[in-house]
Design an enzyme around this catalytic site. Structure first.
Site, PDB file in Angstrom:
ATOM      1  N   ARG A  61      96.790  37.245  12.659  1.00 11.22           N
ATOM      2  CA  ARG A  61      95.188  37.194  12.543  1.00 11.22           C
ATOM      3  C   ARG A  61      94.489  36.722  13.677  1.00 11.22           C
ATOM      4  O   ARG A  61      93.682  37.276  14.021  1.00 11.22           O
ATOM      5  CB  ARG A  61      95.148  36.250  11.280  1.00 11.22           C
ATOM      6  CG  ARG A  61      93.456  36.034  11.145  1.00 11.22           C
ATOM      7  CD  ARG A  61      92.786  35.429  10.212  1.00 11.22           C
ATOM      8  NE  ARG A  61      93.707  34.310   9.534  1.00 11.22           N
ATOM      9  CZ  ARG A  61      93.770  33.003  10.058  1.00 11.22           C
ATOM     10  NH1 ARG A  61      93.078  32.778  11.228  1.00 11.22           N
ATOM     11  NH2 ARG A  61      94.673  32.173   9.504  1.00 11.22           N
ATOM     12  N   ASP A 188      75.113  50.595  18.103  1.00 11.67           N
ATOM     13  CA  ASP A 188      75.969  51.426  17.407  1.00 11.67           C
ATOM     14  C   ASP A 188      76.357  52.439  17.949  1.00 11.67           C
ATOM     15  O   ASP A 188      75.733  53.526  17.873  1.00 11.67           O
ATOM     16  CB  ASP A 188      75.715  51.449  15.930  1.00 11.67           C
ATOM     17  CG  ASP A 188      76.588  52.130  15.109  1.00 11.67           C
ATOM     18  OD1 ASP A 188      77.532  52.726  15.486  1.00 11.67           O
ATOM     19  OD2 ASP A 188      76.642  51.890  13.765  1.00 11.67           O
ATOM     20  N   LYS A 213      85.619  56.922  12.890  1.00 10.16           N
ATOM     21  CA  LYS A 213      84.978  58.206  13.015  1.00 10.16           C
ATOM     22  C   LYS A 213      85.821  58.964  14.376  1.00 10.16           C
ATOM     23  O   LYS A 213      86.964  59.138  14.212  1.00 10.16           O
ATOM     24  CB  LYS A 213      83.576  58.146  13.423  1.00 10.16           C
ATOM     25  CG  LYS A 213      82.981  57.115  12.169  1.00 10.16           C
ATOM     26  CD  LYS A 213      82.920  57.815  10.816  1.00 10.16           C
ATOM     27  CE  LYS A 213      82.426  56.706   9.873  1.00 10.16           C
ATOM     28  NZ  LYS A 213      81.377  55.925   9.756  1.00 10.16           N
TER      29      LYS A 213
END
Ligand code: PLP
Length: 396
Positions: A61, A188, A213
């Site tokens: 993690r 973004d 994407k």
């Protein structure tokens, strides 16, 4: 705090081109075997040489070798001091929003990814972080920012090109105005990717991505990323990445890294195919308006031409026949697949009002029900044009 730093990208000394870094940054051939791609390191924990003495990794993690390779590579492409990978684009956005405290306020765009609006409005709103939606796409972004400003404004959120209207915000102008007032600027960069646009070089403080994407590029991995221009700000986001733990798995990191290797050539073709589609749509009588920043008629064309290398692969259009026609076209193509998401090799079509932006209904971000959004893929341009033209001609 996460003590690990991404490895200095090596193995391509003196070669700094974007495509070179996309393939090599963070990805030296593996020392013991010579493997030319990073291993998918599935280990959750790493042997320590003595108590508290480790070789860069303790627990996956906090840090994982495959994730480090991705973080180093994408940070390099964004020109960032540091990059942090997350389990999804929204997990990345949430990490950035954790820089806010109850009572703080942020400015969000009037046109943005629906999930961003939902996160800001329905998760962060009840926690005491307020927002104002402002249109920063016009010629006077400083003025628009001034009207939305409150004494508690700490962050300005920019999405350019935006989803779904492909509107363009002048990143340099907004960054300057926001910085004068002491707020952070987050961009973004999902639609543009660092190949087409590098917001940190234009003055932004942070970049967020849905790597689901174009960066992944093949519709087979969900992921997110934060690229930070400044080390101390990166430390704060990295603390949250480790403390809350919305990290991507190593196979997901590998898939995004693999996608990034071909990003430049894919984006060039996405841009070319989208430009052909936008030109055809602009001439079709069933289409009332086309949104594509590469069209000279687009209000953001000049800004896009200045801050982007190309205009991207996304095209939206409004049907003259309104929602009924939009639904027929969205359901009437055979090569363009009716599906949410975007940015992969295959072409997709969708109806934002009922699909990706349904969560924005009744808000300032609600979209025109006559709008159809295309993610123009890498199929033959002629086939894409034929497929769309056939669906449009059928409207009569
Ligand atoms: C998809 C998308 C997101 C959210 O990313 P996920 O990976 O789906 O969580 C954020 N911003 C934009 C512009 C997007 O297209």
């Amino acid at each position: 705090m996460n003590s690990r730093r991404p490895e200095e990208p090596g193995g391509f000394k003196g070669f700094e081109g974007f495509e070179t870094r996309a393939i090599h940054a963070g990805q030296e051939p593996e020392r013991s075997t010579g493997a030319v791609v990073p291993a998918v390191s599935l280990a959750t924990t790493f042997a320590q040489d003595a108590v508290g003495v480790h070789r860069g990794f303790e627990y996956s993690r906090s840090g994982n070798p495959t994730r480090s390779a991705l973080e180093a590579c994408l940070a390099s492409l964004e020109g960032a001091a540091r990059g942090l990978a997350f389990a999804s684009g929204l997990a990345a956005e949430d990490a950035v929003l954790h820089l806010m405290r109850p009572g703080d306020h942020l400015v969000i765009p009037t046109d943005a990814y629906g999930g961003t609006f939902r996160l800001v409005d329905r998760v962060w709103g009840p926690l005491g972080v307020s927002h104002t939606a402002a249109d920063l796409t016009g010629g006077d972004p400083a003025g628009a920012l001034a009207s939305a400003w409150t004494p508690s404004t700490r962050m300005v959120w920019v999405e350019t090109p935006s989803n779904p209207l492909l509107s363009i915000v002048d990143i340099a102008a907004v960054s300057e105005a926001a910085h004068e007032r002491g707020a952070l600027v987050v961009v973004d960069n999902t639609f543009a990717t660092p190949y087409l646009q590098q917001p940190l070089s234009l003055g932004a403080d942070m970049v967020v991505h849905s790597t689901t994407k174009y960066l992944g590029g093949h519709s087979d991995v969900v992921g997110g990323f934060v690229a930070v221009g400044d080390e101390s700000l990166a430390d704060r986001v990295a603390f949250y990445q480790n403390a809350a733990g919305a990290v991507p798995g190593p196979l997901d990191c590998y898939l995004v890294l693999r996608g990034i290797k071909t990003l430049a050539v894919r984006m060039d073709r996405h841009c070319a195919n989208a430009a052909a589609v936008a030109a055809m749509l602009s001439r079709h009588p069933a289409v009332r308006r086309v949104f594509y920043p590469g069209l000279e008629s687009h209000p953001g064309h000049a800004t896009a031409a200045r801050q982007m290398r190309g205009f991207g692969g996304m095209v939206s259009f409004v049907l003259a026949g309104g929602e009924g026609a939009a639904l027929k076209v969205a359901g009437g193509t055979s090569l363009f697949t009716l599906a949410e998401s975007l940015g992969a090799v295959e072409s997709l079509i969708e109806h934002p009002h009922r699909m990706t932006h349904a969560s924005a209904a009744g808000s300032p971000l609600e979209v025109d029900p006559g709008l159809v959004r295309l993610s123009v893929g890498l199929e033959s341009a002629g086939d894409l044009l034929t497929d769309l033209r056939t669906a449009l001609d059928r409207l009569g």
